[in-house]
Design an enzyme around this catalytic site. Structure first.
Site, mmCIF file in Angstrom:
data_model
loop_
_atom_site.group_PDB
_atom_site.id
_atom_site.type_symbol
_atom_site.label_atom_id
_atom_site.label_comp_id
_atom_site.label_asym_id
_atom_site.label_seq_id
_atom_site.Cartn_x
_atom_site.Cartn_y
_atom_site.Cartn_z
ATOM 1 N N GLY A 92 0.912 -1.256 -0.041
ATOM 2 C CA GLY A 92 0.052 0.181 0.174
ATOM 3 C C GLY A 92 0.788 1.270 0.216
ATOM 4 N N HIS B 74 0.633 1.229 -13.016
ATOM 5 C CA HIS B 74 1.113 -0.066 -13.772
ATOM 6 C C HIS B 74 2.787 0.470 -13.665
ATOM 7 C CE1 HIS B 74 2.008 -3.729 -15.554
ATOM 8 N NE2 HIS B 74 2.562 -3.320 -16.444
ATOM 9 N N THR C 185 -9.795 -0.204 -18.493
ATOM 10 C CA THR C 185 -10.900 -0.750 -19.425
ATOM 11 C C THR C 185 -10.875 -2.294 -19.404
ATOM 12 O OG1 THR C 185 -9.100 -0.809 -21.016
ATOM 13 C CG2 THR C 185 -10.570 1.138 -21.182
#
Ligand code: GAR
Length: 209
Positions: free
Chosen positions: A12, A109, A141
């Site tokens: 995190g 990413h 998406t």
């Protein structure tokens, strides 16, 4: 301020970078909750220590992928987020889930997409002989790591780099890029339209440096 729910599976550190950014009074978003698919994710304790609501939904507690997502969607309904940030959430969301929050889910990413979608990005960048590596924040998406790019940031790949050393270098810039990118979305300066990221901010949308 836009209401943001952050999804994590691990330590995190990106979630915490968003929390720290949101502590500034002029930041246009607040982190209202953190959701994890792992009860032992290190990020859950960090979020709880900041007074943020945390929820763990473990896949093994549900009969199917759909039932797992249903439970998360029900929790989200109660939280009514404007934006969902995936921050090291290592599970693919179904099309149904993504459509429910279309244009309002973003992901970070650890590669310069469209290079190296998926896992083991740092080793793959090293093996390919890349001289720069980096990270990408993009709209989510249905295709994995394929959505329109909001921002990217780059670092050098050094001689004799290991995947771990490169991952650490990239993570440092992730912690700058993600808050910048969320700011743009929360301020309405970037949106997804016909499968493209349309921005009214100065290009590049978020360079991350
Ligand atoms: C980050 O490097 C993030 O980019 C990556 O996982 C790490 C999570 O670290 N995400 C992915 O690989 C998504 N496929 P964190 O939990 O400390 O933010």
């Amino acid at each position: 301020r836009k209401r943001v729910v952050v999804f994590i599976s691990g330590s995190g550190s990106n979630m915490m970078a968003l929390v720290k950014a949101a502590a500034a009074s002029d930041y246009p978003a607040e982190i209202v909750a953190v959701i994890s698919d792992k009860a032992d994710a290190g990020g859950l304790a960090k979020a709880a220590a900041e007074g943020i609501a945390t929820f763990a939904f473990m896949r093994k507690d549900f009969a199917s992928k759909d039932a797992h997502e249903e439970a998360i969607l029900a929790q989200l309904e109660a939280l009514s987020p404007d934006i969902i940030c995936l921050a090291g959430y290592m599970r693919l969301l179904t099309g149904r889930f993504i459509q429910s929050y279309e244009g309002r889910i973003i992901n970070i990413h650890p590669s310069l997409l469209p290079l190296f979608p998926g896992l083991h990005t740092h080793q793959r960048a090293i093996d390919a002989g890349q001289r720069i590596a980096g990270c990408t924040v993009h709209f989510v998406t249905e295709g994995m790591d394929e959505g329109p790019v909001i921002g990217q940031a780059a670092v050098p790949v050094l001689t004799d780099d290991t995947a771990d050393a490169l991952a650490t270098r990239v993570l440092t810039i992730e912690h700058r890029l993600y808050p910048q990118s969320l700011r743009l979305l929360a301020e309405g300066k970037v949106r997804m339209e016909s499968g493209k990221a349309v921005t009214t901010a100065k290009a590049p949308a978020a360079a991350g440096q």
